[in-house]
Design an enzyme around this catalytic site. Structure first.
Site, PDB file in Angstrom:
ATOM      1  N   ASP A  84       0.864  -1.186   0.000  1.00  0.00           N
ATOM      2  CA  ASP A  84       0.000   0.000   0.000  1.00  0.00           C
ATOM      3  C   ASP A  84       0.897   1.231   0.000  1.00  0.00           C
ATOM      4  O   ASP A  84       1.235   1.765   1.059  1.00  0.00           O
ATOM      5  CB  ASP A  84      -0.901   0.028   1.239  1.00  0.00           C
ATOM      6  CG  ASP A  84      -2.004  -0.999   1.196  1.00  0.00           C
ATOM      7  OD1 ASP A  84      -2.962  -0.802   0.440  1.00  0.00           O
ATOM      8  OD2 ASP A  84      -1.909  -2.007   1.929  1.00  0.00           O
ATOM      9  N   ARG A 153      -6.915  10.685   1.934  1.00  0.00           N
ATOM     10  CA  ARG A 153      -6.441   9.682   0.965  1.00  0.00           C
ATOM     11  C   ARG A 153      -7.139   9.853  -0.376  1.00  0.00           C
ATOM     12  O   ARG A 153      -6.718   9.250  -1.371  1.00  0.00           O
ATOM     13  CB  ARG A 153      -6.694   8.276   1.502  1.00  0.00           C
ATOM     14  CG  ARG A 153      -5.907   7.941   2.749  1.00  0.00           C
ATOM     15  CD  ARG A 153      -6.440   6.660   3.382  1.00  0.00           C
ATOM     16  NE  ARG A 153      -6.241   5.502   2.525  1.00  0.00           N
ATOM     17  CZ  ARG A 153      -6.869   4.346   2.703  1.00  0.00           C
ATOM     18  NH1 ARG A 153      -7.764   4.207   3.668  1.00  0.00           N
ATOM     19  NH2 ARG A 153      -6.618   3.328   1.895  1.00  0.00           N
ATOM     20  N   HIS A 184     -11.682   2.112  -3.624  1.00  0.00           N
ATOM     21  CA  HIS A 184     -12.275   0.836  -3.215  1.00  0.00           C
ATOM     22  C   HIS A 184     -13.654   0.740  -3.862  1.00  0.00           C
ATOM     23  O   HIS A 184     -14.576   1.425  -3.441  1.00  0.00           O
ATOM     24  CB  HIS A 184     -12.434   0.763  -1.710  1.00  0.00           C
ATOM     25  CG  HIS A 184     -11.171   1.053  -0.932  1.00  0.00           C
ATOM     26  ND1 HIS A 184     -10.707   2.331  -0.714  1.00  0.00           N
ATOM     27  CD2 HIS A 184     -10.282   0.223  -0.339  1.00  0.00           C
ATOM     28  CE1 HIS A 184      -9.597   2.289   0.010  1.00  0.00           C
ATOM     29  NE2 HIS A 184      -9.307   1.015   0.253  1.00  0.00           N
ATOM     30  N   HIS A 196     -12.046  -1.359   8.639  1.00  0.00           N
ATOM     31  CA  HIS A 196     -11.112  -2.122   9.453  1.00  0.00           C
ATOM     32  C   HIS A 196     -11.752  -2.495  10.791  1.00  0.00           C
ATOM     33  O   HIS A 196     -11.370  -3.491  11.406  1.00  0.00           O
ATOM     34  CB  HIS A 196      -9.842  -1.307   9.732  1.00  0.00           C
ATOM     35  CG  HIS A 196      -9.019  -1.047   8.520  1.00  0.00           C
ATOM     36  ND1 HIS A 196      -9.289  -0.007   7.667  1.00  0.00           N
ATOM     37  CD2 HIS A 196      -7.941  -1.693   8.009  1.00  0.00           C
ATOM     38  CE1 HIS A 196      -8.383  -0.006   6.693  1.00  0.00           C
ATOM     39  NE2 HIS A 196      -7.564  -1.019   6.876  1.00  0.00           N
ATOM     40  N   ASP A 269     -10.098  -6.484  -0.564  1.00  0.00           N
ATOM     41  CA  ASP A 269      -9.374  -5.809   0.499  1.00  0.00           C
ATOM     42  C   ASP A 269      -9.006  -6.891   1.504  1.00  0.00           C
ATOM     43  O   ASP A 269      -9.397  -8.063   1.352  1.00  0.00           O
ATOM     44  CB  ASP A 269     -10.263  -4.719   1.122  1.00  0.00           C
ATOM     45  CG  ASP A 269      -9.455  -3.568   1.717  1.00  0.00           C
ATOM     46  OD1 ASP A 269      -8.265  -3.770   2.024  1.00  0.00           O
ATOM     47  OD2 ASP A 269     -10.014  -2.465   1.882  1.00  0.00           O
TER      48      ASP A 269
END
Length: 528
Positions: A84, A153, A184, A196, A269
């Site tokens: 990443d 991001r 994503h 997460h 992911d």
């Protein structure tokens, strides 16, 4: 080369085939016994690297070489070695490499060629190190300011901005010889839950996604994108089975491959994220992902979960639950991209990693990103006025972000570079610390406060408000989410730097000293 010969040795057994579809990671800076066992006995054919695997560039290059040798010998095919390396707060390379600015900073500079340069630099350094697969760029639109995991991001809060800059980053990575994954899909920007830690749900319809979130992905697919990562998010208006996009054939097969016409590699992911692990189980999530049409499965941390995943998939094939044809199609897809990117193509020499040319280019992008959001810049000239620099140490804001670099301190860097006082406070100052800052500030003409996600740590904003109320001249520097500056009134100047990294602090120091004019525009990324 050995890798090119090996890629033609097609896996034969069921376990060998399954191993080609799994990516895993490991702790430390050398191959562990657990990893060696996973490759030798379970035929795991792909790796993901994190910051804990990278001590320095020479060690990392040796590690990647060792990983390739191990995988080729034990599986007959070279490895996709992934990372990443988005830039900004999501970087895994060591300090002697060049970590470029993040997405929102690049877009703030207002020049799409900066994204192309960032992609090229990143690809050249990754290839030189032996890394062939970058899990970037992020094509999520940050249209929810409270998003805990995407925010800076993202290149911005409009489809046009994200597509413009994201496609240039993609081009730079691909032209540099690195496989790049859009993420994503179908869009992780409009959520307030970090996948997460939980399972985000979006109420958007297909028409909603078509009007916004899908636009950058459509553009990137048309431009030749070769890999797409699926989000761990539920879209009940599209997929009524109460499963995340990761496990949804409606989203992967019907929408991505069917409606958007995508024919490349589809990756999950990490299946150890709580969005899948907590609600479905990692192994069952992996099986569901294969059924949905995903080709490559990330089980990034835990050897026991890798073994369980292989066993669950084996049993599903043997029972007929997962057709062997589905497995073989996924293996074919992975082998195609291994032959293109992992089978011994020429890479840049290791000397390119961290080279002066790359450092200068990254610094120029970083300098151009700094934005004056409110007020006007008042430069800090040593000896002219007495300045107090205040701030906290950085922290890991989410599981996607890099671990915090030791020794990085806004007050210390600024005071060392520019002169003046320094005061370190907790990330969310309590009343006693607010009072201490006010007392210390009485000795100075002005205060420069380095905010780091003050909207999540309101004590920071309270300090600034109290300083303004006390009549102090205050410059607030947003080292994370720029939206912090919306919450403040009366500051002399509000600067957005977007990230708390050594590179961004260098740029802030040059801007505050007057050596660099802050030419970034917040309107490039954030439409108020």
């Amino acid at each position: 080369m050995a890798g090119m010969d090996a890629v033609n040795r097609r896996p034969q057994s069921l376990r060998e085939k399954i191993g080609q579809l799994i990516v895993t990671g490991f702790p430390g800076t050398s191959i562990t016994e657990d990893l060696e066992s996973l490759v030798r006995e379970w035929k795991i054919g792909n790796l993901i690297l994190f910051a804990h695997n990278a001590e320095n560039t020479s060690q990392l290059a040796r590690l990647c070489e060792d990983l390739q040798k191990l995988v080729v010998v034990e599986t007959g095919c070279p490895a996709l070695i992934s990372i990443d390396q988005e830039g900004g707060r999501v970087t895994r390379l060591p300090r002697d490499a060049v970590n470029v600015p993040g997405a929102m900073a690049i877009a703030a500079a207002g020049d799409p060629s900066g994204a192309l340069t960032a992609g090229r630099i990143t690809a050249e350094e990754l290839r030189a190190l032996g890394i062939n697969f970058n899990l970037a760029p992020v094509l999520d639109i940050n249209n929810n300011k409270r998003n805990p995991v995407i925010n800076v991001r993202s290149y911005g809060d409009t489809a046009e901005t994200v597509a413009t800059y994201g496609l240039q980053m993609l081009r730079g990575l691909q032209e540099g010889g690195v496989l790049a994954a859009l993420k994503h899909f179908p869009g992780h920007g409009d959520t307030e839950v970090d996948s997460h830690l939980g399972l985000p749900t979006s109420g958007k319809t297909l028409a909603d996604l078509e009007a916004l979130e899908l636009l950058p992905f459509r553009a990137a697919i048309a431009a030749g994108a070769e890999a797409v990562m699926i989000a761990h998010m539920m879209f009940p208006a599209i997929e009524p089975r109460r499963v995340p996009a990761t496990m949804s054939s409606v989203i992967v097969e019907d929408l991505l491959k069917g409606k958007l016409g995508y024919e490349g590699l589809v990756v999950s992911d990490c299946l150890e994220m709580d969005a899948v692990k907590k609600y479905y189980g990692t192994a069952q999530g992996a099986l569901g992902a294969l059924k949905a049409g995903i080709h490559l499965l990330f089980v990034s941390h835990t050897p026991a979960l890798v073994r369980e995943t292989v066993q669950v998939i084996e049993q599903a094939v043997q029972s007929g639950e997962l057709p062997l044809e589905t497995l073989d199609r996924a293996v074919d897809k992975v082998l195609y991209y291994k032959e293109k990117y992992a089978a011994g193509s020429e890479a840049s020499p290791l000397s390119v990693v961290g080279c002066e040319a790359h450092r200068k280019e990254a610094a120029a992008i970083s300098d151009a990103a700094i934005c004056v959001v409110t007020g006007g810049l008042v430069s800090v000239q040593p000896g002219e006025i007495r300045t107090l620099f205040v701030g906290s140490l950085p922290y890991r804001t989410d599981q996607a972000s890099s671990r915090v670099a030791g020794g990085l301190s806004f007050p210390d860097v600024m005071a060392d570079r520019l002169g003046g006082g320094r005061m370190l406070v907790r990330i969310d100052p309590v009343e006693a610390e607010v009072d201490s800052v006010l007392r210390e500030a009485e000795r100075y003409d002005r205060v420069v406060y380095g905010l780091f996600n003050g909207s999540d740590n309101p004590g920071q904003l309270e300090v600034v408000r109290r300083l303004v109320a006390a009549g102090k001249r205050v410059t607030a520097v947003a080292l994370g989410k720029p939206y912090d500056l919306e919450a403040l009134e009366g500051v002399d100047c509000g600067l957005a730097a977007f990230e708390y990294t050594a590179l961004s602090l260098d740029s802030v120091a040059r801007v505050l000293s007057g050596k660099v004019r802050p030419a970034g525009r917040i309107g490039n990324v954030w439409h108020r």
